[in-house]
Write an enzyme that holds these catalytic residues in place. Structure first.
Site, PDB file in Angstrom:
ATOM      1  N   ARG A 185      13.219  -9.056  -5.092  1.00 16.02           N
ATOM      2  CA  ARG A 185      12.116  -9.164  -5.975  1.00 16.02           C
ATOM      3  C   ARG A 185      12.689  -9.328  -7.450  1.00 16.02           C
ATOM      4  O   ARG A 185      12.515  -8.786  -8.332  1.00 16.02           O
ATOM      5  CB  ARG A 185      11.785  -7.480  -6.151  1.00 16.02           C
ATOM      6  CG  ARG A 185      10.867  -7.234  -4.795  1.00 16.02           C
ATOM      7  CD  ARG A 185       9.547  -7.982  -4.531  1.00 16.02           C
ATOM      8  NE  ARG A 185       8.710  -7.214  -3.791  1.00 16.02           N
ATOM      9  CZ  ARG A 185       8.722  -7.322  -2.446  1.00 16.02           C
ATOM     10  NH1 ARG A 185       9.773  -8.125  -1.730  1.00 16.02           N
ATOM     11  NH2 ARG A 185       7.736  -6.597  -1.622  1.00 16.02           N
TER      12      ARG A 185
ATOM     13  N   GLU B 105       8.557  -1.709  -9.575  1.00 20.53           N
ATOM     14  CA  GLU B 105       8.412  -3.154  -9.308  1.00 20.53           C
ATOM     15  C   GLU B 105       7.419  -4.004 -10.114  1.00 20.53           C
ATOM     16  O   GLU B 105       7.673  -5.080 -10.316  1.00 20.53           O
ATOM     17  CB  GLU B 105       8.130  -3.084  -7.726  1.00 20.53           C
ATOM     18  CG  GLU B 105       8.250  -4.377  -7.066  1.00 20.53           C
ATOM     19  CD  GLU B 105       7.110  -5.190  -6.422  1.00 20.53           C
ATOM     20  OE1 GLU B 105       7.185  -6.338  -6.665  1.00 20.53           O
ATOM     21  OE2 GLU B 105       6.236  -4.550  -6.027  1.00 20.53           O
TER      22      GLU B 105
ATOM     23  N   SER C 200       3.060  -2.401  -4.266  1.00 23.15           N
ATOM     24  CA  SER C 200       4.215  -1.632  -4.353  1.00 23.15           C
ATOM     25  C   SER C 200       4.595  -1.271  -6.102  1.00 23.15           C
ATOM     26  O   SER C 200       4.604  -2.344  -6.648  1.00 23.15           O
ATOM     27  CB  SER C 200       5.253  -1.995  -3.812  1.00 23.15           C
ATOM     28  OG  SER C 200       5.319  -2.395  -2.408  1.00 23.15           O
TER      29      SER C 200
HETATM   30  N1  EPU Z   1       6.912   5.294   4.545  1.00 24.71           N
HETATM   31  C1  EPU Z   1       6.518   6.383   4.345  1.00 24.71           C
HETATM   32  N2  EPU Z   1       5.503   6.817   3.522  1.00 24.71           N
HETATM   33  C2  EPU Z   1       4.766   5.992   2.884  1.00 24.71           C
HETATM   34  C3  EPU Z   1       5.233   4.483   3.086  1.00 24.71           C
HETATM   35  C4  EPU Z   1       6.284   4.316   3.767  1.00 24.71           C
HETATM   36  O1  EPU Z   1       6.957   7.153   5.219  1.00 24.71           O
HETATM   37  O2  EPU Z   1       3.917   6.438   2.234  1.00 24.71           O
HETATM   38  C5  EPU Z   1       7.949   4.741   5.530  1.00 24.71           C
HETATM   39  C6  EPU Z   1       7.512   3.875   6.724  1.00 24.71           C
HETATM   40  O3  EPU Z   1       7.187   4.552   7.478  1.00 24.71           O
HETATM   41  C7  EPU Z   1       8.601   3.052   6.881  1.00 24.71           C
HETATM   42  C8  EPU Z   1       9.229   2.675   5.562  1.00 24.71           C
HETATM   43  O4  EPU Z   1       8.913   3.841   4.675  1.00 24.71           O
HETATM   44  O5  EPU Z   1       9.753   3.594   7.550  1.00 24.71           O
HETATM   45  C9  EPU Z   1       8.928   1.353   5.006  1.00 24.71           C
HETATM   46  O6  EPU Z   1       7.680   1.108   4.755  1.00 24.71           O
HETATM   47  P1  EPU Z   1       6.774  -0.137   5.018  1.00 24.71           P
HETATM   48  O7  EPU Z   1       7.084  -0.893   6.092  1.00 24.71           O
HETATM   49  O8  EPU Z   1       5.077   0.243   4.871  1.00 24.71           O
HETATM   50  O9  EPU Z   1       7.402  -1.108   3.824  1.00 24.71           O
HETATM   51  P2  EPU Z   1       7.619  -0.490   2.046  1.00 24.71           P
HETATM   52  O10 EPU Z   1       9.147  -0.456   2.132  1.00 24.71           O
HETATM   53  O11 EPU Z   1       6.984   0.684   1.735  1.00 24.71           O
HETATM   54  C10 EPU Z   1       7.711  -3.276   1.403  1.00 24.71           C
HETATM   55  C11 EPU Z   1       7.313  -4.103   0.329  1.00 24.71           C
HETATM   56  C12 EPU Z   1       5.860  -4.412   0.489  1.00 24.71           C
HETATM   57  C13 EPU Z   1       5.637  -5.139   2.065  1.00 24.71           C
HETATM   58  C14 EPU Z   1       6.159  -4.256   2.943  1.00 24.71           C
HETATM   59  C15 EPU Z   1       6.320  -5.004   4.204  1.00 24.71           C
HETATM   60  C16 EPU Z   1       8.756  -3.469  -1.549  1.00 24.71           C
HETATM   61  C17 EPU Z   1       8.747  -2.920  -2.677  1.00 24.71           C
HETATM   62  N3  EPU Z   1       7.457  -3.151  -0.816  1.00 24.71           N
HETATM   63  O12 EPU Z   1       6.975  -1.936   1.546  1.00 24.71           O
HETATM   64  O13 EPU Z   1       5.433  -5.192  -0.454  1.00 24.71           O
HETATM   65  O14 EPU Z   1       4.403  -5.317   2.143  1.00 24.71           O
HETATM   66  O15 EPU Z   1       7.725  -3.680   2.663  1.00 24.71           O
HETATM   67  O16 EPU Z   1       7.317  -6.086   4.400  1.00 24.71           O
HETATM   68  O17 EPU Z   1       9.597  -4.035  -1.033  1.00 24.71           O
HETATM   69  C18 EPU Z   1       4.610  -5.275  -2.724  1.00 24.71           C
HETATM   70  O18 EPU Z   1       5.498  -5.818  -2.945  1.00 24.71           O
HETATM   71  O19 EPU Z   1       3.305  -5.232  -3.598  1.00 24.71           O
HETATM   72  C19 EPU Z   1       4.323  -4.810  -1.205  1.00 24.71           C
HETATM   73  C20 EPU Z   1       3.380  -4.449  -0.705  1.00 24.71           C
END
Ligand code: EPU
Length: 338
Positions: free
Chosen positions: A166, A334, A238
């Site tokens: 990012r 972010e 995010s």
């Molecule tokens: N999780 C939780 N609770 C929540 C959200 C997530 O426990 O409320 C846990 C999930 O169960 C999982 C881990 O956190 O074990 C990661 O969650 P997820 O796969 O949903 O992805 P993320 O890390 O929360 C990132 C990006 C997203 C992108 C997704 C999928 C960042 C800041 N965010 O989210 O990007 O869509 O991975 O690749 O890196 C964005 O940048 O606006 C965005 C949506």
């Protein structure tokens, strides 16, 4: 075509739908119009300048007392191809997801995992958008734009854009100094799928064969379950980055919190899931007036109607404080807070 307005409401220009005013607003569709604007109105150089794309990754906390520039350059043009690859130049004003859809339907591969990300193409290199194991930096051949300090157009190869998680040169050395007019993407004619992230592979197989259309559809399905649609609930995706900490810190956290998700970055660093940390602090689904934390994805802050930018920002600060108190980890936004 240009549009120039004074005291312009930006409510329709940011996906948080925050109602703030810009002292001046300039929109253009031809790169030459921008050049002309600056050559003939040197006085603009003294104004505070902000470059606004689709407004899907920012939070305005007050009126903007300066000049907003909105590049709205159209166009999706194939500029070169060989047996393996195709090079496509896309105007900053094109909707990102419409371009992804166009590529998937034309059988150009590489960016299908980045389906359904809101925003315009001009903003894509700025924060090196990423999802489901794919980062756009790996597909950017060149970024074309205008350098406000030198008053000249520039063409920067992707290899010099300093892409990171990012992050890019546009968020650092070039911040506020350049305007992106178009981006050249280098895509593949023979897809190499990466379905390793989360449940992606399972979701694709539910749809049938592993092909570009099914991968795009699977990503859309996963995102639609977890992430609020900006057309229904105002948000900017995010709100925080996933924090990167030293491997040792990750190990210590795992001892205390055995369920904590850890993603390996390299030998020295581990990435944490900010959404998980925030949920553990009890914020998921929390609402204070019209500012809230999404009920299915704690990493996303939302505006249920008439929240102000500063109310959303204050909520984010409370979340940051409580995550620090419980885990000793500092969350960084972010979204661009203005
Ligand atoms: N999780 C939780 N609770 C929540 C959200 C997530 O426990 O409320 C846990 C999930 O169960 C999982 C881990 O956190 O074990 C990661 O969650 P997820 O796969 O949903 O992805 P993320 O890390 O929360 C990132 C990006 C997203 C992108 C997704 C999928 C960042 C800041 N965010 O989210 O990007 O869509 O991975 O690749 O890196 C964005 O940048 O606006 C965005 C949506």
């Amino acid at each position: 075509m240009i549009r120039f307005l004074e005291n312009f409401s930006l409510k329709q220009n940011n996906t948080f739908n925050i109602n703030v005013l810009a002292k001046y607003y300039f929109e253009f569709t031809e790169p030459s119009e921008l050049d002309l604007f600056f050559q003939s109105n040197k006085i603009w150089k003294d104004e505070k300048i902000f470059i606004l794309g689709g407004g899907s990754n920012l939070l305005f906390t007050r009126n903007f007392n300066g000049l907003i520039i909105h590049p709205n350059v159209p166009g999706i043009n194939v500029i070169n191809e060989d047996r393996q690859n195709i090079w496509i130049e896309v105007g900053a004003g094109e909707e990102w997801d419409e371009f992804v859809q166009h590529c998937v339907f034309s059988e150009f591969a590489g960016i299908e995992n980045l389906s359904l990300i809101p925003g315009k193409v001009g903003a894509v290199p700025i924060q090196n958008i990423g999802a489901y194991g794919c980062e756009i930096g790996n597909f950017i051949e060149t970024v074309n734009g205008y350098n406000l300090e030198k008053n000249e157009v520039f063409e920067l190869p992707g290899s010099l854009c300093k892409f990171g998680y990012r992050d890019s040169i546009f968020k650092n050395e070039f911040k506020g100094k350049v305007i992106v007019n178009s981006v050249v993407f280098k895509l593949e004619k023979f897809p190499e799928f990466d379905l390793s992230y989360g449940t992606l592979e399972k979701e694709v197989k539910k749809l049938g064969d592993i092909n570009l259309r099914n991968v795009r559809q699977a990503v859309i399905n996963i995102r639609s379950v977890k992430l609020p649609d900006v057309k229904e609930i105002s948000n900017a995706g995010s709100f925080f980055k996933n924090p990167v900490v030293e491997v040792l810190t990750g190990k210590k956290l795992r001892k205390e919190f055995p369920d904590i998700p850890l993603y390996s970055v390299d030998k020295k660093y581990t990435k944490l899931a900010a959404g998980w940390l925030i949920e553990q602090c009890g914020w998921k689904g929390y609402r204070e007036g019209d500012a809230g934390v999404h009920e299915k994805q704690a990493l996303v802050l939302v505006n249920y109607g008439n929240a102000t930018g500063s109310e959303i920002f204050q909520l984010s600060e409370k979340i940051k404080k409580s995550v620090f108190e419980k885990f000793g980890v500092v969350l960084e936004p972010e979204v661009n807070v203005i």
